[in-house]
Enzyme design. Sequence first.
Site, PDB file in Angstrom:
ATOM      1  N   GLU A   1      37.051  46.439  42.404  1.00 37.22           N
ATOM      2  CA  GLU A   1      37.007  47.901  42.484  1.00 37.22           C
ATOM      3  C   GLU A   1      37.155  48.402  43.922  1.00 37.22           C
ATOM      4  O   GLU A   1      36.491  49.335  44.343  1.00 37.22           O
ATOM      5  CB  GLU A   1      35.720  48.441  41.862  1.00 37.22           C
TER       6      GLU A   1
ATOM      7  N   GLY B   1      40.061  41.600  33.403  1.00 35.19           N
ATOM      8  CA  GLY B   1      39.088  41.002  32.495  1.00 35.19           C
ATOM      9  C   GLY B   1      39.533  41.183  31.057  1.00 35.19           C
ATOM     10  O   GLY B   1      40.229  42.152  30.727  1.00 35.19           O
TER      11      GLY B   1
END
Lengths: 679, 679
Positions: A435, A191
């Site tokens: 994640e 990101g």
Amino acid sequence: MSSPVHRVSLGNTWSGQVHPDIDSERHTQSFDVERLTNILDGGAQNTACRRRVESIIHSDPEFSGQDSYFMTQNERYEAAVRKTFHTQMLIQRWGWSEKESVYAHRALSGDTVLGVHKIFLKALRSLGSEDQIAKWEPLCKTHQIIATYAQTELGHGTYLQGLETEATYDPATQEFVIHSPTITATKWWPGDLGRSATHALVLAQLICSGARRGMHGFIVPIRSLQDHTPLPGITVGDIGPKMNFDQMDNGFLRLDHVRVPRENMLNRFAQVLPDGTYIKLGTEQSNYLSMVVTRVEILLGEILPQLQKACVIAVRYSVIRRQSRLRPSDPEAKILDYQTQQHKLFPPLAMSYAFHFLAVSILEFFQRSYSAILDRDFSLLPELHALSTGAKAMMADFCIQGAEMCLRACGGHGYSKLSGLPSLVTRVLASSIYEGENTVLYLQVARFLVKSYLQAQVSPGSTSQRSLPPSVEYLTAPDLSRCPAQRAADFLCPELYTTAWAHMATRLIKDSVHQLQTLTQSGADQHEAWNQTTVIHLQAAKAHCYYTSVKSFSEALQKLEDEPAIQQVLKRLCHLHALHGILTNSGDFLHDGFLSGAQVDMARTAYLDLLLLIRKDAILLTDAFDFTDQCLHSALGCYDGNVYERLFQWAQKSPTNTQGNPAYEKYIRPLLQSWRSKL
Amino acid sequence: MSSPVHRVSLGNTWSGQVHPDIDSERHTQSFDVERLTNILDGGAQNTACRRRVESIIHSDPEFSGQDSYFMTQNERYEAAVRKTFHTQMLIQRWGWSEKESVYAHRALSGDTVLGVHKIFLKALRSLGSEDQIAKWEPLCKTHQIIATYAQTELGHGTYLQGLETEATYDPATQEFVIHSPTITATKWWPGDLGRSATHALVLAQLICSGARRGMHGFIVPIRSLQDHTPLPGITVGDIGPKMNFDQMDNGFLRLDHVRVPRENMLNRFAQVLPDGTYIKLGTEQSNYLSMVVTRVEILLGEILPQLQKACVIAVRYSVIRRQSRLRPSDPEAKILDYQTQQHKLFPPLAMSYAFHFLAVSILEFFQRSYSAILDRDFSLLPELHALSTGAKAMMADFCIQGAEMCLRACGGHGYSKLSGLPSLVTRVLASSIYEGENTVLYLQVARFLVKSYLQAQVSPGSTSQRSLPPSVEYLTAPDLSRCPAQRAADFLCPELYTTAWAHMATRLIKDSVHQLQTLTQSGADQHEAWNQTTVIHLQAAKAHCYYTSVKSFSEALQKLEDEPAIQQVLKRLCHLHALHGILTNSGDFLHDGFLSGAQVDMARTAYLDLLLLIRKDAILLTDAFDFTDQCLHSALGCYDGNVYERLFQWAQKSPTNTQGNPAYEKYIRPLLQSWRSKL
């Protein structure tokens, strides 16, 4: 304790009165909603603080403007940058604390950028030396740089050792040469990388003195601080459209022999001396620490709110939506009065609470153990890792399932983006992947369970028996072979169903170990045997995780002795959560006769009765999450229940209505005419 | 039988060779892929015909152009209108039949508009008199008008009787006055309504001679044929952004006392005479006929292809994606070699085939019974309704679940829109809502099952016993109380597992009837009792539907005696489909002891062994669907397997990379500098 009617930013010309069908639901004051909100916030002071921040955010014209439902990806990104920028100004102007910044983020529904900046900071604090933290943290905090965390590659995600990016130490210049040797080595997904970041924490294979030393972190400048153009050797850009997260510039990064100084390798746990000597200071696990940190934070910060919002929207809509009749002579019924609708919405609602208390307990455990780990005491890390990993995977799974159920429970209107539900569903869907991919995480939990189970088998009193971590102590608890329930009401007992879950999880873990051992004893090598039993391990890990959620929920309730009304209403949710899990996995409880068919039917009766009880408090239970209308941004889930007016008014503003129809002149008119002329 | 490498339209500068990891999978020629494709197409001639149409479509420059992944909703609509227009030209130029038009639609992945035109035609043929069909069908077919079907309202969907739009007959002028009395009466969702249609078939409450006569269909002109502007009394527009179907102008429509002539009421089943006398010619059910027609067609035409495509993409990606090692000394493994990945992908793959054969069998039954129904012989309608309704609900449920599983099984790349999976998932998600909300449909099946069960209970030989419809004959079949399986291999037997499913479904139906009767006997009124047992009825209906899918799959296999290789490979999928269902619902089989825990473990062993067998043929089984690369439009699922090159190249074309970054000058630069200036 009366709650205000939150207005929405899109114009509202209707009466503004609360819809009578939703208003009447709020008259059953079976518990103090405000007090429950305080409990969820961790205290009345937090509630007040949060609302102060929200009211500043929501009254600020900078945060209104063009509607996100009608924006392109580029417009979403630009709006998010603007909001982020303006939030920074507010944080400075008001001197907001870390906590207040989190509330601001919540008020903006995470529709901001530069969030990876914070992940960078956490990774820096976890993996960097004190000197490195002292150097980079202020640069980052004062936005002299914008940083991102670049781990995943085009061809590599889960398997850290497989990352291809190389950092080769050159003792001649005391620099690392960072390089992407193949197309699959391209960093992909980070990101803020695509269009914003000036620096990246790049995870790369360290090569020094000719030896490969595994993954280490390197701080690499990627864009000019003068004009933001990519630095020499850097190819960087945006990875394009995704299922959601339009506001986020997930990016790609290729490095062509980019040189960074020796000090840019994060060296809390490993160092390279000027001559290329490699010194290891931590364990293999220490690299994973920053991932654990992030995984714990996203539970409450990112994953759970999507489910909670979906529940608010679907439950509110379900009391103003009337469809069909329960009896031929009745008016059309609120759809929440249908048993099937309750069956759809109340299990996710119960999970919204169950997972809240689970995440809070993990967060507390994390806070207790983090400083020890930073001091290189890794004894609590396996437990922390298993807990956070399992909770992330389970919460992602069920929040996805639940949010999707909420969308589907709203029928066609749920499918309209204006309901807010599609964006919640597509956003939370990503949580099964980011994640740590869920299956991989569950299997990490499974390895922990196998290890714990074998440890528990060491005969008691033997010197090699260490005590089991608290989360798996149940593996050594005395076990019942039969559930003692004799009637439906017996199932409304945390002791009974927690024991049932413990029994079932233990049996599955035992079975998974047994299957593994059978295969290895019959000659399969251990790796092949593991792979051929992973479906079974997965099932065991899921059962264990569900058990932890039931246990933590019932433990949290014990602490609410002073709040009997709230305790009672939450207890019903806890019962429902446990029983819903038993009913959807009834085979695992029936398998060894722990439950009989008759007992499953009793549990079902108890479950169906609970639906009716929870029905009465459903609106209050969703009000307690205290999401403002602006934060929900849903035509369907507005506090005042004026759903149809909003849908109609919002739809008018769509570019499909405001930008004309060029297709008519170009195609439709000729189409109609070309045929007409032939007649 | 070698398949060509289908090129994609977005530029490809890489080698163009087939990826070796995917190529090697195609060397196991355990069956003739081309022959299986022919079977799916319903004959080799159909395959040839389809490919002819596809090659015309794919070689036509009108159908390439700007990439849909990067378009706004308005651009998607305009492109779809253009494609539809051009397809009409092709249909005319080549003289394509109905079948060829369907193939063209498939080649364009349904990315077209004016599809509701066809639904209008079907409704006209089902509900209109011969005169009405003779008048409106040619106007429609020659595109002198563009028609839509307007049923759902803002406040009303499922419950037809609840629709508020009124059609009041005025004998003075022999006209109907069509009116939307409230905001909730606004027609909402009809496709092609928002921007395209000139006429709408409006479902409205007929009021004549002061009496309300229920729902009837009225043809209403809504836009000028001269300039396409809304006609007097008409408010019409687009409902705005949805989760998918950007190309479709789903619309809203408000009618303010709009007058249409008496002849515009469709009158095959009911008539209003000039003086206002109402004559009923059909049953209540006849209105539902056009919905049954549509429901049957979408099974193969819309719902199933999304799952099949998702399987193609995910399975292909899973053999070129390598991640982690099965053994420490091995290279990274193809992820399809992980048992958990097979467990994710092969059940949906098996369903892709199971549902194909189910839908084909329902289509055949429909074709046999349709003409009788048009002749007002409604005896087959309940069975047809239950079959189509149940199949729609089940297929929607599992195609959603399966497509989402495929997306998640591709990790981060699955979440990128460039994979094609997000659009498949969000598109198929709508199928649980449109053409009858799934829960409502399941409960209609449940009512049919309750009725059938009670009918089966009438003692044999009694004169009141009519024979049961074929799909529920199993309710009277002799029942085993215990499954005879003694080892895992015993479960690889259609006879055994079909019987198991029949037993389980029968038990659940019996239980649901029993629960219903218990409640009514204890004093609950029948409607309340129904509502309080719907969760149980739902479970029974789902079991029944799954049973029909297992049964129709195994029956279809019996017809493939002449194709032993194909029969064998499909048999494994049939076994897997049946066993996967047993394992995920094991509680329902264990409940009464029909299966023992040990037998469930045997079924699991059989299931896990099947995964390994199917693994070998997985690529061929997905190749057999014969979707062209253009039709898949996926960077992940391309035939040649050059996934990473495509992802990288396609991403470059994203507007996020091609349109610059105005946010930098506006916000990021000032942000970086504002802080720097303060130091």
